[in-house]
Scaffold this motif. Structure first.
Motif, mmCIF file in Angstrom:
data_model
loop_
_atom_site.group_PDB
_atom_site.id
_atom_site.type_symbol
_atom_site.label_atom_id
_atom_site.label_comp_id
_atom_site.label_asym_id
_atom_site.label_seq_id
_atom_site.Cartn_x
_atom_site.Cartn_y
_atom_site.Cartn_z
ATOM 1 N N UNK A 1 0.813 -1.208 0.000
ATOM 2 C CA UNK A 1 0.000 0.000 0.000
ATOM 3 C C UNK A 1 0.850 1.263 0.000
ATOM 4 N N UNK A 2 1.953 1.245 0.745
ATOM 5 C CA UNK A 2 2.850 2.402 0.775
ATOM 6 C C UNK A 2 3.484 2.638 -0.591
ATOM 7 N N UNK A 3 3.834 1.551 -1.277
ATOM 8 C CA UNK A 3 4.405 1.676 -2.619
ATOM 9 C C UNK A 3 3.394 2.310 -3.568
ATOM 10 N N UNK A 4 2.159 1.849 -3.513
ATOM 11 C CA UNK A 4 1.122 2.401 -4.380
ATOM 12 C C UNK A 4 0.898 3.886 -4.115
ATOM 13 N N UNK A 5 0.843 4.260 -2.816
ATOM 14 C CA UNK A 5 0.651 5.664 -2.471
ATOM 15 C C UNK A 5 1.787 6.522 -3.005
ATOM 16 N N UNK A 6 3.019 6.037 -2.859
ATOM 17 C CA UNK A 6 4.171 6.796 -3.346
ATOM 18 C C UNK A 6 4.104 6.971 -4.854
ATOM 19 N N UNK A 7 3.731 5.887 -5.563
ATOM 20 C CA UNK A 7 3.631 5.959 -7.024
ATOM 21 C C UNK A 7 2.579 6.992 -7.436
ATOM 22 N N UNK A 8 1.479 7.063 -6.722
ATOM 23 C CA UNK A 8 0.442 8.050 -7.044
ATOM 24 C C UNK A 8 0.939 9.469 -6.783
ATOM 25 N N UNK B 1 -7.078 -4.782 0.721
ATOM 26 C CA UNK B 1 -6.535 -4.195 1.946
ATOM 27 C C UNK B 1 -5.357 -3.266 1.639
ATOM 28 N N UNK B 2 -4.540 -3.645 0.652
ATOM 29 C CA UNK B 2 -3.388 -2.813 0.297
ATOM 30 C C UNK B 2 -3.823 -1.448 -0.233
ATOM 31 N N UNK C 1 -8.068 4.212 -0.904
ATOM 32 C CA UNK C 1 -9.529 4.239 -0.985
ATOM 33 C C UNK C 1 -10.118 5.224 0.017
ATOM 34 N N UNK C 2 -9.494 5.336 1.188
ATOM 35 C CA UNK C 2 -9.964 6.316 2.168
ATOM 36 C C UNK C 2 -9.843 7.722 1.600
#
Length: 232
Positions: free
Chosen positions: A80-87, A168-169, A174-175
């Motif tokens: 999830x942290x990786x996805x957030x950083x990529x965004x 979950x990731x 999503x929040x």
């Protein structure tokens, strides 16, 4: 073919993971001490210590002062942290996230409906969450938390651990999307009731054991989310 270069501690980390699997170590079990691992792999303690640090960051191990590292069950947090950083760095598009959500949550809704039809799952808990959402339309944070809980309950009903882990990731992303959607509706003067109505359509299809209808209802809901986020 390109050869991937790895550091010594990356190699040691891989050896520790192999050792965990080969030894049948379970969550909570101790791995051998730093000294034992260094001797086993023919490296110094510093390399072992760094490997344990890396595996702890990945949640494969839990490390604490004064005792051997222990085997852990990784959560979806790291991905999830990786996805957030990529965004944030814009190397991943919000539209791609919504598209992936459609595939993941559509599959979850379909499986949940099939399991309700076979008697393996119940839609009661999801229904109770929607009732709570009805009472929380003026409380943004609670409304969004219940929205997220509803989607996670569908994932639980679906009974597929892999899909549930992937969803979950996405929790933090999503929040953020749900907060943005809530604020967008509020600025336009629209009711949050539309979100609840969309959820009730999804739940009705799941509760009636209709996988195709559940997929269609979820897709329609995510299309509305895309409009709220101004994603074309």
């Amino acid at each position: 073919m390109a050869v991937r270069r790895t550091t010594l501690f990356d190699q040691v980390a891989g050896e520790i993971v192999d050792l965990i699997e080969e030894s049948g170590l379970e969550p909570g079990d101790d791995v051998p001490s730093e000294g034992e691992l260094a001797a086993r792999f023919g490296v110094n303690r510093l390399a072992v210590r760094e490997a344990i640090r890396v595996l702890s960051a990945r949640e494969i191990l839990v490390s604490s002062q004064g005792r051997p590292a222990r085997v852990n069950v990784p959560s979806a947090r790291v991905f999830g942290q990786i996805l957030q950083f990529r965004l944030r760095q814009q190397s991943l598009e919000v539209a791609d996230v919504l598209d992936a959500r459609g595939a993941i949550e559509g599959a979850l809704a379909s499986r949940a409906a099939a399991r309700v039809a076979s008697g393996e799952a119940s839609a009661d808990a999801a229904g109770a969450l929607l009732d709570e959402m009805e009472d929380a339309v003026e409380d943004r944070d609670r409304f969004v938390a219940l929205d997220l809980a509803f989607h996670h309950e569908i994932a639980r009903m679906a009974g597929n651990g892999m899909l549930e882990l992937v969803l979950e990731s996405l929790s933090d992303i999503l929040t953020a999307h749900r907060l943005a959607s809530y604020e967008g509706r509020s600025r336009r003067g629209d009711s949050q009731q539309a979100t609840i109505t969309a959820h009730r359509r999804i739940l009705a299809a799941i509760a009636s054991g209709a996988p195709e209808e559940a997929v269609a209802a979820m897709a329609a809901h995510l299309d509305e989310t895309g409009e709220d986020l101004a994603v074309s």
